[in-house]
Motif scaffolding. Structure first.
Motif: not given
Length: 480
Positions: A408-409, A423-425, A453-456, A461-464
């Motif tokens: 997740g982010i 970059r995501v840490r 592009i969209y991000v959830k 819990e994860g990323t979409t």
């Protein structure tokens, strides 16, 4: 004036045809407007009852000046609103009411010369004036001649005078053209007559009024100069701010590039210094050699990513789009990443509905988008996780979805993930590697083809990632 002369009526030629014609000036529309305003200012302030013959450029800003005179003078002033186009039943082609007793719409002969001319003629016993403007045709370059800098809009040729000997023939010429060929409905109201029919222009206007007019013209010109100066200053400030922002972004970009390139070099230098240790054991030696190999790969990835991004920015705008179907791209990319997913124990699957419409994308861009997003999903998903790739039609777009059960982010990071080198840490590993340019490239490819592009995402819990690609609508065949 015969019928041919009436059809070829030109107020500009009438002015140049008199003995000792006035000097022709070159000016722009802003200066022409200031001349009109200064005359209206003088008429209103001095309460001069006059007959006005006008043909002005289209636009409310011009006819607002005549409305100002009309409001100030009431029924004592008369305005002949001359037109070369067809007048409707209401006579309201140029924003004045034809039913007004002090405003009369008049149809002039329609010809190309007169359509490019504008004028304001002021007739009164103590003050007469003419402002005449002619817009010449653009010069066409003859074949075989060298290219020259031709202005898109040639300057306006103008004449301004207060001499009765010049103004009188022009007024007489217009009256003759109307008398010999005017459309019966051209004068409104029907009872109106051209007046004053026997008016003779004085040889010169009163000196005091000319002095006042000169003052008004200087004031108007100062206002125009002030307006143009302020507009130029604002434009220069905007350009300067834009340049400063561009320079700042360039500096930040170069700083980021240098920092990204320096990091693997630092690790490589550390590994080399450790390899020189005399008491180095074989397992340690192997670990340091692996560190060197990893950092060299990272350096190569950074340089390749930078070159790809530079090439994309330089050529993206002129890169052609192609029609492509997701079924031709997604299965192949997923099968390529199946071994990587299996090695981490990740369940990787895709679901594409039958007969998905084609989409528009940059040539070769769709494969690059799928590779980057699928690579990210697998990289940031822990062992034993899941990654899905799905597609569906959503309005004017085909929606491609990449969903994972990864790390997740953070909410405050989502707006940054499309920035260069970001970059995501996470707590899984100190550095997930990569150049941090994949999402940047994806977003720019989508921008070129009109996609988005969209991000959830939620931490742990994860990323979409949801990609919208413009679809191609099939045109139904005609039924025989």
């Amino acid at each position: 004036m015969n019928d041919s002369q009436r059809k070829n009526l030109s107020v500009y030629r009438l002015a140049l045809g008199v003995h000792k014609p006035p000097q022709v000036l070159s000016l722009n529309l802003a200066t022409l407007l200031s001349l009109v305003r200064s005359h209206i200012d003088l008429l209103v302030e001095q309460q001069i009852t006059a007959t006005l013959w006008v043909k002005l450029p289209p636009g409310k800003i011009w006819h607002a000046e005549l409305s100002r005179y009309q409001s100030a003078m009431g029924e004592s002033g008369v305005i002949y609103n001359c037109q070369t186009g067809k007048i409707g039943k209401s006579g309201d082609k140029q924003a004045f009411s034809a039913s007004s007793p002090d405003h009369i719409c008049i149809q002039l002969p329609i010809n190309r010369q007169l359509q490019r001319e504008y004028f304001l003629i002021v007739l009164s016993p103590q003050f007469c004036s003419l402002i005449l403007a002619h817009r010449p045709l653009k010069r066409s370059q003859t074949p075989g001649t060298a290219k020259v800098n031709v202005q898109k809009k040639p300057p306006i040729l103008a004449i301004t005078t207060h001499e009765g000997r010049i103004i009188q023939p022009i007024v007489d010429g217009i009256k003759q053209a109307i008398a010999r060929g005017a459309v019966p409905e051209a004068i409104a109201p029907e009872s109106a007559l051209i007046s004053p029919s026997n008016f003779i222009c004085p040889s010169a206007s009163e000196p005091a009024l000319l002095s006042q007019l000169l003052i008004r013209q200087l004031q108007q010109q100062n206002e125009i100069n002030h307006y143009i100066s302020n507009k130029r200053i604002i434009k220069l400030q905007q350009q300067n701010n834009q340049r400063q922002n561009d320079e700042q972004r360039k500096d930040e970009y170069l700083r980021s590039v240098c920092q990204e390139l320096r990091t693997p070099l630092t690790h490589m230098k550390t590994a080399l210094s450790l390899l020189n240790s005399p008491n180095l054991k074989p397992p340690q030696r192997q670990r340091y050699l692996q560190m060197l190999n990893t950092q060299c790969d990272r350096q190569s990835t950074l340089i390749t990513g930078l070159l790809d991004l530079v090439d994309l920015e330089h050529n993206l705008a002129k890169t052609a789009l192609e029609l492509v179907n997701l079924a031709d791209i997604v299965p192949g990319v997923v099968s390529t990443y199946q071994p990587v997913a299996q090695e981490k124990g990740i369940m990787l699957a895709y679901n594409l509905p039958n007969e998905l419409p084609d989409v528009w994308c940059v040539i070769g861009g769709l494969r690059q988008i799928v590779i980057n997003l699928l690579h990210n999903s697998i990289k940031f998903t822990p062992n034993g996780g899941q990654v899905w790739v799905k597609a569906r039609v959503q309005g004017d777009y085909v929606q491609l979805e990449f969903r994972d059960t990864g790390i997740g982010i953070n909410e405050n990071e989502i707006s940054k993930i499309f920035d260069c080198f970001y970059r995501v840490r996470s707590g899984i590993t100190e550095d997930m590697g990569g150049a941090g340019l994949g999402l940047t490239i994806v977003k720019r490819l989508l921008w070129r083809c009109g996609g988005a592009i969209y991000v959830k995402s939620k931490v742990d819990e994860g990323t979409t990632f949801i990609v919208n690609l413009p679809r191609v609508r099939k045109i139904p065949r005609a039924i025989a």
